[in-house]
Write an enzyme that holds these catalytic residues in place. Structure first.
Site, PDB file in Angstrom:
ATOM      1  N   THR A 188       1.254   3.567   1.929  1.00 23.71           N
ATOM      2  CA  THR A 188       1.872   3.937   3.209  1.00 23.71           C
ATOM      3  C   THR A 188       3.065   3.060   3.589  1.00 23.71           C
ATOM      4  O   THR A 188       3.720   3.323   4.590  1.00 23.71           O
ATOM      5  CB  THR A 188       0.838   3.806   4.347  1.00 23.71           C
ATOM      6  OG1 THR A 188       0.166   2.546   4.192  1.00 23.71           O
ATOM      7  CG2 THR A 188      -0.173   4.932   4.315  1.00 23.71           C
ATOM      8  N   LYS A 189       3.330   2.007   2.817  1.00 19.94           N
ATOM      9  CA  LYS A 189       4.399   1.071   3.183  1.00 19.94           C
ATOM     10  C   LYS A 189       5.744   1.507   2.584  1.00 19.94           C
ATOM     11  O   LYS A 189       5.797   2.329   1.668  1.00 19.94           O
ATOM     12  CB  LYS A 189       4.034  -0.342   2.715  1.00 19.94           C
ATOM     13  CG  LYS A 189       2.698  -0.836   3.270  1.00 19.94           C
ATOM     14  CD  LYS A 189       2.680  -0.879   4.784  1.00 19.94           C
ATOM     15  CE  LYS A 189       1.413  -1.477   5.340  1.00 19.94           C
ATOM     16  NZ  LYS A 189       0.216  -0.654   5.152  1.00 19.94           N
ATOM     17  N   ASN A 190       6.815   0.920   3.095  1.00 17.93           N
ATOM     18  CA  ASN A 190       8.163   1.315   2.643  1.00 17.93           C
ATOM     19  C   ASN A 190       8.365   1.049   1.149  1.00 17.93           C
ATOM     20  O   ASN A 190       9.118   1.756   0.478  1.00 17.93           O
ATOM     21  CB  ASN A 190       9.232   0.558   3.422  1.00 17.93           C
ATOM     22  CG  ASN A 190       9.251   0.952   4.877  1.00 17.93           C
ATOM     23  OD1 ASN A 190       8.351   1.657   5.340  1.00 17.93           O
ATOM     24  ND2 ASN A 190      10.251   0.523   5.607  1.00 17.93           N
ATOM     25  N   HIS A 200       0.849  -1.194   0.000  1.00 21.24           N
ATOM     26  CA  HIS A 200       0.000   0.000   0.000  1.00 21.24           C
ATOM     27  C   HIS A 200       0.888   1.248   0.000  1.00 21.24           C
ATOM     28  O   HIS A 200       2.062   1.197   0.385  1.00 21.24           O
ATOM     29  CB  HIS A 200      -0.888  -0.027   1.266  1.00 21.24           C
ATOM     30  CG  HIS A 200      -1.833   1.117   1.353  1.00 21.24           C
ATOM     31  ND1 HIS A 200      -1.556   2.223   2.120  1.00 21.24           N
ATOM     32  CD2 HIS A 200      -3.029   1.321   0.766  1.00 21.24           C
ATOM     33  CE1 HIS A 200      -2.566   3.074   1.992  1.00 21.24           C
ATOM     34  NE2 HIS A 200      -3.467   2.556   1.184  1.00 21.24           N
TER      35      HIS A 200
END
Ligand code: PLP
Length: 289
Positions: free
Chosen positions: A182-184, A180
């Site tokens: 928001t992930k790294n 997603h």
């Protein structure tokens, strides 16, 4: 006042280039060159038996729940602190969710409370590696083996994290990653299912991911036409998303190192405000001792 973004989605130089290549190749549906590159990269890097990109971390959890073959009324143990998708995947199958409290130091399921929560109806332990901090997997796998339970690792936040040298997501029966925004590492919306069990499960996962059809076998030339063979859904992400992700996986270590550098700046700047005992203190001690 300067605003600090909650997150800035990762974007690398080759992201647009690879998306353009996918478009020019006239291959923008799933399981093209970039999806395969991502799958194979993760299999090699994480030493995983099989990795399949999915449309989200949520859908990876849904595939895992289907692979666990849970039935209505079965009980699934998971931490009381997690994202809703961890529970949703099993609630969809009619399972009863049994929440177990978390440890204050890691915010992960307290492995010492799991055994008390097991009943004759328990089928699965679904752990969550919160913020990429690993659960105590030795203890959890030991409990699971003794009680004949499946283990699903919700490693949505744990891509590129390890437990005793093993990649998160590769220790239990199934692992679930999120890509997603928001992930790294990100493909906008996306995820991956890691299958650590056997060839039958790999084939079943391919079918579930392809709307219940054996189209994956067809693409490999193993059958001359594909048909509907079992239940499934549409869990196959577009090549456009996979192309965007591939540009990041190519430089995954650089991204990780840059993240760590920033984390250290925050840590040094904020550690004077801590009164001790908190999660960051314990975690940091482990990380940097
Ligand atoms: C622990 C956990 N599980 C599952 C998910 C769901 O992932 P996705 O947003 O890719 O569906 C998330 C997303 O933040 C998560 O943090």
């Amino acid at each position: 006042m300067k605003k600090i973004d909650f997150n800035v989605p990762c974007c690398t130089n080759n992201g647009l280039l690879y998306i353009e290549q996918a478009i020019k190749n006239h291959k923008i549906c799933g399981d093209g060159v970039f999806t395969k590159k991502c799958n194979e990269w993760m299999e090699k890097k994480f030493n995983a038996k099989k990795v399949l990109l999915t449309t989200s971390g949520t859908s990876a959890l849904e595939v895992a729940a289907l692979l666990c073959d849970v039935k209505p009324g079965d009980e699934v143990i998971m931490p009381s602190y997690t994202f809703c998708s961890t529970a949703d995947a099993f609630v969809q199958r009619g399972c009863k969710i049994v929440f177990v409290d978390i440890r204050p130091d890691t915010m992960n399921i307290d492995e010492n409370l799991i055994e008390k929560a097991i009943t004759s109806k328990t089928k699965v332990i679904c752990v969550v590696h919160y913020a990429g901090v690993s659960c105590d997997m030795d203890t959890i796998m030991d409990i699971a083996h003794r009680h004949n339970l499946k283990v699903v690792e919700d490693a949505a936040q744990g891509v590129m994290s390890c437990y005793k040298g093993r990649a998160l997501g590769t220790i239990g029966d199934y692992g679930c990653y999120s890509f997603h925004e928001t992930k790294n590492y990100s493909m906008g919306e996306g995820g991956a299912i890691v299958i650590n069990t056997n060839i039958d499960d790999i084939e079943k996962a391919e079918i579930i991911r392809e709307k219940g059809t054996n189209r994956s076998k067809f693409w490999r030339g193993q059958i001359d036409k594909y048909t509907w063979v079992d239940y499934g859904s549409s869990y196959l992400p577009s090549e456009l998303n996979a192309a965007y992700l591939w540009a990041q996986l190519e430089v995954a270590d650089d991204i990780n190192n840059a993240r760590l550098k920033i984390w250290n700046i925050y840590y040094r700047g904020l550690s004077g405000l801590m009164r001790g005992g908190g999660r960051t203190t314990e975690y940091s001690k482990r990380l940097y001792s």
